[in-house]
Design an enzyme around this catalytic site. Structure first.
Site, PDB file in Angstrom:
ATOM      1  N   HIS A   1      32.410  20.875  38.245  1.00 48.34           N
ATOM      2  CA  HIS A   1      31.952  21.611  39.258  1.00 48.34           C
ATOM      3  C   HIS A   1      33.279  22.417  40.106  1.00 48.34           C
ATOM      4  O   HIS A   1      32.941  23.486  40.586  1.00 48.34           O
ATOM      5  CB  HIS A   1      31.162  20.838  40.506  1.00 48.34           C
ATOM      6  CG  HIS A   1      30.335  21.536  40.914  1.00 48.34           C
ATOM      7  ND1 HIS A   1      30.118  22.859  41.380  1.00 48.34           N
ATOM      8  CD2 HIS A   1      28.944  21.239  41.543  1.00 48.34           C
ATOM      9  CE1 HIS A   1      29.196  23.314  41.750  1.00 48.34           C
ATOM     10  NE2 HIS A   1      28.205  22.209  42.087  1.00 48.34           N
TER      11      HIS A   1
ATOM     12  N   THR B   1      29.654  29.833  47.504  1.00 52.38           N
ATOM     13  CA  THR B   1      28.119  29.344  47.883  1.00 52.38           C
ATOM     14  C   THR B   1      28.196  29.265  49.274  1.00 52.38           C
ATOM     15  O   THR B   1      29.298  29.300  49.973  1.00 52.38           O
ATOM     16  CB  THR B   1      27.969  28.026  47.398  1.00 52.38           C
ATOM     17  OG1 THR B   1      28.779  27.221  47.731  1.00 52.38           O
ATOM     18  CG2 THR B   1      27.849  27.999  46.045  1.00 52.38           C
TER      19      THR B   1
ATOM     20  N   TYR C   1      19.787  20.845  52.334  1.00 55.29           N
ATOM     21  CA  TYR C   1      20.755  21.721  51.938  1.00 55.29           C
ATOM     22  C   TYR C   1      20.135  22.611  50.976  1.00 55.29           C
ATOM     23  O   TYR C   1      19.449  22.197  49.980  1.00 55.29           O
ATOM     24  CB  TYR C   1      21.776  20.881  51.315  1.00 55.29           C
ATOM     25  CG  TYR C   1      22.956  21.693  50.848  1.00 55.29           C
ATOM     26  CD1 TYR C   1      24.309  21.678  51.622  1.00 55.29           C
ATOM     27  CD2 TYR C   1      22.705  22.187  49.648  1.00 55.29           C
ATOM     28  CE1 TYR C   1      25.484  22.554  50.881  1.00 55.29           C
ATOM     29  CE2 TYR C   1      23.885  22.912  49.201  1.00 55.29           C
ATOM     30  CZ  TYR C   1      25.179  23.216  49.803  1.00 55.29           C
ATOM     31  OH  TYR C   1      26.277  23.722  49.200  1.00 55.29           O
TER      32      TYR C   1
END
Length: 779
Positions: free
Chosen positions: A471, A600, A587
């Site tokens: 990630h 993000t 979230y």
């Protein structure tokens, strides 16, 4: 040893009669072709560098400016206002001083115009008014803005053409961030808790925030993005817990289709499609994604690191990024099969291996009956366990000898590929098929994925495929962009024979893949086993449920005149309240790709408006009209919050950076400590689909992706990934942990069913309104 003899292009022997030279024309031919390919790449990169460097102008515009200046001089005009004459006096040469000075002035003028155009485009791209306008309506200012952007964008841009013109991510004001934060926690706190939070927040705003904010302002002007580097370091690389499940995410194959059941053939086509994609990426041929308002976001395409090789390196106290240069990357890949590691070269004669040649290579691996070396079977579990033991083992056991050579082969490989000995995929007749498929991609057996690589491509024995992605280097839309291109290339451009093999002929001159060699002592094997047990406990604790929602999709939701994302988010709030009997901090990831190096931002989906709607749905005293009115109010609130997050006015990244500055300055902030310790018990994300529109879903309704997912962020919470596919399909990927289910407080399957029912219940509100309108019209 045939491959060893083929590798020798030059030999000589000494005899009594002299020295005999032996040249292998075939090998020298391959060397020549490899050189030609390398220089061709450099030429393309040089050309693209020039085109991107002068964007939004073009190289030919320089000649136009030079001709214009020279023409004015011969017409006895001086557009430089004496600057050409000043340049001429400073030139050391006597020959053609006027011509040289005119060319230098024209070049300076040309470059100044480029900088002006680039600045103008940056200012235009900083306008975000269009995103806040009602759907289907467009103001005159937005129309004018669209025309100006189109005019200043000029010719067809390359992948990175807009990078220098993208605006910087703005730093929100302290007042706005504190105000929006207090508003977001209001539905989650009782009166006394909220008043106490107000006091703490206002004290922070008055005492500590101004100093911290000044440092953020300074960084925002100095760095390309004031968030991204800290986000990568502190959220991803500094973590010492396993990245398997906790950080890595997965992406699935097409939902309904399997083009071939031959494992080697599917691997051959997909790897070749990846090589083609990477070639286009390296040449900048992927077009920057443009919204329907002609807004350029070059960052929505994969970042520059995709053209290189990325590997996460486990070292103490923080993991590092290992990025190989473009010219040295993507030469080979490493394949794992039944506990053995193989190195497979991707080039032959200066070109990529063809799909049929790759199938041949993968079949060699599948047919290999050799046994794993001691410690080799579960070696990759080092990347699945805690980071500190892996960092120590790397330094102690993999810093020299054959172990270092083999580890270098893995870390410099284009990517990691697993030929899995299991069969997975979506089967409508097996309720648990999506669940098992998801768990296999997320963690596998805990030792058959190399979790530190940018991504591990998994090819199952039934032909299904998937990806496990690290990630820190990229977010889901980046992998999604690549994956859409790969699947379209695999199905529609490359294809398969009737027997399921890759198209093309077999190349008997290829050397087979080679085994990586290991010398793993008993002490290292114990470390490997310990990491495996930790990873296995984590994997066994994860509960997954895949929900294929086919009752309705985006098409019907849009007819209800609401945002599909807002519709789903409100359904998730309703489902969670029914599941847990309470609201929680939620979230939702949104993208900030309108800014340079943007990644993000967080949308806090649990709002005062959404909780009011949910409570109304559970209260029989409310009518359908009242519930629908509350739904529209909550949906509009959610859309506005999403727009704010996209345009750099979110609160969580700002608070995160303020927290980092406070720690660097050794400032203790009770407010920031409280904010950063709040758990996200419902973590959600929408995986974008059809970013490239390579497949007409109306014509090929079965060629739709199954999406992907991730593990739960909080031990007592849910992770929900949803994918809006076409007009009539939505897939949900729900994750949780068994260890927090001793009292049956959470269950992924139950929550998935609650989501389905919540979607249907909200749809029923619109159905009741339609029925009432029909009765009124008939009456």
């Amino acid at each position: 040893m045939a491959e060893a003899h083929q590798a020798v292009g030059f030999q000589f022997t000494v005899t009594p009669d002299g020295i005999n030279f032996h040249l292998s024309r075939e090998v020298l031919k391959h060397i020549y072709l490899s050189g030609v390919t390398s220089w061709r790449k450099r030429a393309i990169q040089f050309k693209n560098g020039i085109l991107t460097g002068v964007y939004p102008a073009s190289p030919s515009s320089w000649l136009f400016v030079v001709i214009a200046i020279m023409s004015s001089i011969y017409a006895r005009l001086d557009p430089s206002l004496g600057m050409i004459d000043s340049i001429r006096k400073m030139l050391p040469v006597r020959f053609s001083q006027t011509v040289l000075s005119a060319i230098l002035f024209a070049t300076g003028l040309w470059w100044s115009l480029i900088l002006l155009l680039r600045f103008t485009l940056k200012v235009l791209l900083s306008y975000h008014g269009w995103i806040f306008e009602p759907h289907g309506k467009m103001s005159s200012s937005t129309r004018l803005w669209m025309s100006l952007v189109k005019m200043f964008s000029g010719r067809r841009p390359l992948l990175y053409s807009f990078q220098a013109s993208l605006p910087r991510l703005p730093v929100p004001s302290i007042d706005d961030t504190i105000c929006r934060y207090l508003e977001s926690v209001r539905p989650l706190l009782d009166y006394d808790q909220y008043k106490n939070m107000e006091i703490v927040a206002n004290e922070f705003k008055k005492d500590q925030a101004p100093r911290l904010q000044k440092y953020l302002w300074l960084k925002s002007w100095w760095a390309s993005n004031y968030v991204s580097d800290w986000w990568e370091e502190y959220i991803y690389l500094r973590g010492r817990s396993p990245i398997m499940v906790n950080s890595n995410f997965y992406t699935m194959d097409l939902l309904y289709m399997i083009p071939t059941h031959r494992q080697a053939a599917r691997a051959g086509n997909v790897v070749h499609a990846l090589l083609q994609y990477r070639r286009k990426l390296e040449r900048g041929e992927h077009i920057p994604v443009l919204t329907n308002a002609h807004r350029a976001t070059a960052n929505t395409c994969p970042s520059a690191v995709c053209t290189s090789v990325f590997t996460r390196l486990s070292v103490a106290p923080i993991d590092e990024k290992n990025v190989q240069h473009r010219t040295n990357s993507w030469k080979h890949l490493v394949v794992y099969h039944r506990g053995r590691f193989f190195k497979l070269w991707l080039y032959y004669g200066g070109r990529h291996l063809l799909p049929s040649e790759l199938e041949q290579q993968f079949q060699c691996i599948l047919s290999d009956t050799s046994e794993p070396q001691p410690g080799e079977l579960k070696l990759a579990s080092l990347t699945a366990g805690n980071r500190v033991p892996w960092a120590k083992a790397r330094q102690k056991y993999f810093s020299e000898g054959v172990n270092k050579t083999s580890l270098d082969a893995i870390e410099t490989a284009a990517f990691f590929l697993t030929l899995d000995d299991e069969a997975h995929g979506y089967d409508p007749d097996r309720a648990e098929s999506m669940d098992l498929y998801a768990k296999s991609l997320l963690h596998g057996k805990c030792f058959d994925r190399w979790f530190d690589k940018s991504f591990t491509l998994v090819v199952y024995k039934n032909g299904k495929i998937g990806v496990n992605a690290e990630h820190s280097w990229a977010d889901a839309p980046i992998i999604g962009h690549m994956w859409e291109d790969i699947l379209a290339t695999d199905y529609f451009r490359l294809g398969y024979t009737e027997e399921g093999h890759c198209k093309g002929d077999i190349n008997k001159g290829l050397a087979p893949p080679s085994r990586l060699q290991w010398d793993i002592p008993k002490a290292c094997q114990e470390v490997i086993e310990h990491s495996y047990l930790i990873a296995k406990d984590l994997a066994d604790d994860v509960d997954f449920h895949g929900c294929v929602f086919e009752e309705f999709g985006k098409g019907l939701i849009k007819k209800c005149r609401t945002s599909p994302d807002a519709f789903i988010q409100l359904a998730l709030q309703l489902a969670h309240y029914r599941d847990k009997g309470e609201f929680c901090l939620t979230y939702e990831a949104s993208m900030t790709r309108m800014f340079r190096e943007g990644r993000t931002e967080t949308v806090r989906s649990c709002t005062i408006e959404s909780t009011a709607f949910v409570q109304a749905m559970e209260d029989t005293a409310y009518t359908s009209e009242q519930r629908l009115a509350l739904f529209r109010k909550a949906a509009e609130k959610h859309q506005n919050m999403y727009r704010l997050a996209m345009t750099g006015a979110g609160i969580d990244r700002h608070l995160f950076c303020l927290y980092i500055v406070s720690k660097l300055l050794d400032i203790e902030s009770p407010f920031l400590n409280q904010v950063l310790s709040e758990p996200w018990r419902l973590s959600t994300s929408q995986t974008p689909q059809q970013q490239l529109n390579l497949v007409d879903i109306q014509k090929f309704p079965k060629y739709v992706g199954a999406g992907g997912g991730f593990g739960p962020v909080a031990d007592d919470g849910y992770g929900v990934s949803y994918i809006i596919v076409g007009e009539n399909l939505i897939t949900f990927h729900v994750s949780s942990k068994y260890s927090y289910d001793s009292l049956c407080l959470q269950d992924s399957h139950r929550f998935g069913q609650n989501i389905r029912q919540a979607m249907l219940d909200i749809r029923e509100l619109f159905s009741l309104k339609e029925k009432a309108l029909n009765l009124f019209v008939k009456g």
